[in-house]
Design a protein around this motif. Structure first.
Motif: not given
Length: 124
Positions: A15-18, A23-27, A43-44
């Motif tokens: 899900k890379i943005n422009s 996005p950073i997710y928490l599992r 974050v890059k």
């Protein structure tokens, strides 16, 4: 009692943005059941250290984001312990709902005044 409880921060590279950030997710894993929560931060992918579950670098932005992730993680642990203390069944969905505020009763103005008036009437 729950057998396992684990948290893992990761980057969704799909899900890379422009701006080239992911996005950073928490599992959250409880007894083999998995639930994911977005941290609402990006974050890059090249700066993400998956082994340490944080951003590599010493800039102010990196430190700030790593501090946010640690605070978010602590909030999850606090909520987990709160569910245990309240003797509620601890599941991924219950923990996630409590974190995001789903299912919380919202009090509107009229019921608040009605409750106040009822209590005052009993005092008379």
């Amino acid at each position: 009692m729950n057998k396992t409880f684990n948290l893992l921060f990761y980057v969704k590279k799909a899900k890379i943005n422009s701006l080239g950030e992911s996005p950073i997710y928490l599992r959250i894993t409880i007894d083999g059941k998995i639930s994911e929560i977005s941290t609402k931060r990006t974050v890059k992918p090249s700066k993400w250290n998956s082994a340490m579950q944080k951003i590599s670098g010493s800039s102010e932005e990196c430190r700030s984001l790593n501090f946010y992730l640690k605070t978010f993680e602590q909030r999850v642990y606090d909520t987990y312990h709160e569910l245990i203390r309240d003797k509620e069944t601890v599941t991924c969905d219950a923990l996630k709902n409590k974190l995001v505020g789903k299912g919380r009763l919202a009090r509107t103005l009229i019921p608040v005044f009605q409750d106040h008036n009822d209590r005052m009437e009993k005092l008379i």
